[in-house]
Design an enzyme around this catalytic site. Structure first.
Site, PDB file in Angstrom:
ATOM      1  N   HIS A   1      -9.181  -2.038  18.600  1.00 23.47           N
ATOM      2  CA  HIS A   1      -8.863  -0.712  18.058  1.00 23.47           C
ATOM      3  C   HIS A   1     -10.154  -0.075  17.555  1.00 23.47           C
ATOM      4  O   HIS A   1     -10.409   0.016  16.361  1.00 23.47           O
ATOM      5  CB  HIS A   1      -7.855  -0.864  16.914  1.00 23.47           C
ATOM      6  CG  HIS A   1      -7.350   0.444  16.372  1.00 23.47           C
ATOM      7  ND1 HIS A   1      -6.849   1.448  17.159  1.00 23.47           N
ATOM      8  CD2 HIS A   1      -7.266   0.907  15.095  1.00 23.47           C
ATOM      9  CE1 HIS A   1      -6.474   2.469  16.400  1.00 23.47           C
ATOM     10  NE2 HIS A   1      -6.725   2.162  15.149  1.00 23.47           N
TER      11      HIS A   1
ATOM     12  N   GLY B   1       0.843  -1.185   0.000  1.00 24.32           N
ATOM     13  CA  GLY B   1       0.000   0.000   0.000  1.00 24.32           C
ATOM     14  C   GLY B   1       0.878   1.234   0.000  1.00 24.32           C
ATOM     15  O   GLY B   1       1.631   1.463   0.945  1.00 24.32           O
TER      16      GLY B   1
END
Length: 320
Positions: free
Chosen positions: A176, A10
Site C-alpha cells: 500500500h 482509534g
C-alpha cells in the site's frame, strides 16, 4: 441470538465513520476506543443519537480502557498518526510502531479470538507488527489496502468510461504505497478487459497509464487537498466491506494485505493479494499469474515492504 460486537481502536475521522457505517449496515454493536478520554464517548453518543433518525438499533459505547473491547468479534485498528502534506507513509514508522505495540497487547489480553483489520500506515509493515504484538493467528488478521486502492482505480475508470461503478472491476495488488500494482489486465468493465477497451477506442493507453499513476498517488492527492489529515470515508467503507464479509460469511474475493506463506514466492510477510474472507477469516489466497512486467512491479513492491519491515526491526529489536 447474541449480537456481534465490533471494536474500533482509534476514534478519529476513520473511527467515527466506521462506527456510523457499522450501524447503518446493522453489523452489530460498536465500542469506540481512544486514549483521548471523552472523544470516543462523545462520538459514540452522537452516532447513537443518529440511530433513531436512520432507523438502526446498534448499541454504542465509548471507552479509554482496553477492557471495553473484551470478546469483540471484529477489531478494526485505525489508531496512530495520519499523514500530513510532505510525509510519506514510511515516515510514520517510528510513531505508529509504538501504537501497534499497545494495541497488540490490548487485543491479546481482551479479544484474542477477534478478526482483526488494520488500517494504520505504513499499512503492510504495521499489520505485520500488529500480528507479532497481538499473537493473533495469521488467518485472522489482515490489512485494509487493496479494497481502497481498487476502489480509487474503479472510480477513475467509471468516470473515464461514463459507466456505473458497479460494472467496473479492478484489482490493485502489492504494498500500500507508491509501488502498488494496479493490474489493468485483470481489470474489466462488464467483463471486458481494459486492454480490449483500449483497442476498441474507449480510451487510450496514455489515459489508462495516467489513471494507474493517479491510483498510486491517490492517498497523497487527498492529503494534499485536505492539508490537515488523510482520507477517511473511502478507507472506512473499505474496512466495513471486509468486516461484513467475515461476520456474514459472504466469502467475498477482496484484495487485502494478507499473510503469505510461500504464495507468490513470498514468505512471512503481509502483501496485498486477492483473498477469500469468510467466517474462518482468510480462507483462501488467490494466486494470479503475472506477465514479466507485472512480476517486476510486484517484486519491486514486495522489496519496498521488506524495507519497511527491516526498518521496524531497527526501531524495535523484539521484532527481529
Amino acid at each position: 441470538m447474541a449480537r456481534n460486537k465490533i471494536a474500533l481502536i482509534g476514534a478519529g475521522q476513520i473511527g467515527g465513520t466506521l462506527a456510523l457505517l457499522a450501524g447503518l449496515k446493522d453489523l452489530g454493536d460498536v465500542v469506540l476506543f481512544d486514549i483521548v478520554d471523552g472523544v470516543p464517548q462523545g462520538k459514540a453518543l452522537d452516532i447513537a443519537e443518529a440511530a433513531p433518525v436512520e432507523g438502526f438499533d446498534a448499541r454504542y459505547a465509548g471507552a479509554s480502557d482496553y477492557a471495553a473491547i473484551k470478546d469483540a468479534d471484529v477489531v478494526i485498528v485505525t489508531a496512530g498518526v495520519p499523514r500530513k502534506p510532505g510525509m510519506s507513509r514510511d515516515d510514520l514508522i517510528g510513531i505508529n510502531l509504538k501504537v501497534m505495540q499497545a494495541v497488540g497487547e490490548g487485543i491479546k489480553t481482551h479479544a484474542p479470538n477477534a478478526f482483526v483489520i488494520c488500517i494504520t500506515n505504513p499499512l503492510d509493515a504495521m499489520v505485520w507488527a500488529l500480528q507479532k504484538f497481538s499473537g493473533v493467528p495469521t488467518n485472522k488478521i489482515v490489512g485494509m489496502a487493496g479494497v481502497l486502492d481498487s476502489a480509487r482505480f474503479r472510480h477513475f475508470l467509471a468516470e473515464e468510461f461514463k459507466v456505473s461503478v458497479e460494472d467496473v472491476t479492478a484489482f490493485v495488488l502489492g504494498g500500500h504505497g507508491d509501488d502498488m500494482v494496479p493490474l489493468t489486465r485483470y481489470s474489466t468493465v462488464a467483463g471486458v478487459p481494459l486492454t480490449d477497451l483500449v483497442k476498441l477506442g474507449w480510451t487510450t493507453q496514455e489515459k489508462l497509464d495516467a489513471m494507474v499513476e493517479r491510483t498510486r498517488k491517490g492517498g497523497g492527492e487527498i492529503v494534499n487537498l485536505l492539508k490537515t489529515g488523510s482520507a477517511f470515508y473511502a478507507p472506512a467503507a473499505s474496512a466495513i466491506a471486509m468486516a461484513e464479509s467475515y461476520l456474514r460469511d459472504k466469502k467475498r474475493v477482496l484484495p487485502c494485505a494478507a499473510y503469505l506463506d510461500g504464495q507468490y514466492g513470498v514468505k512471512g510477510m503481509f502483501i496485498g493479494v486477492p483473498i477469500v474472507i469468510g467466517a474462518n477469516g482468510v480462507e483462501r489466497v488467490l494466486e494470479v499469474t503475472f506477465d514479466d512486467a507485472e512480476k517486476a512491479m510486484f517484486d519491486k513492491s514486495v522489496a519496498s515492504v521488506t524495507g519497511l519491515i527491516e526498518a521496524c526491526k531497527g526501531v524495535d529489536s523484539n521484532l527481529a
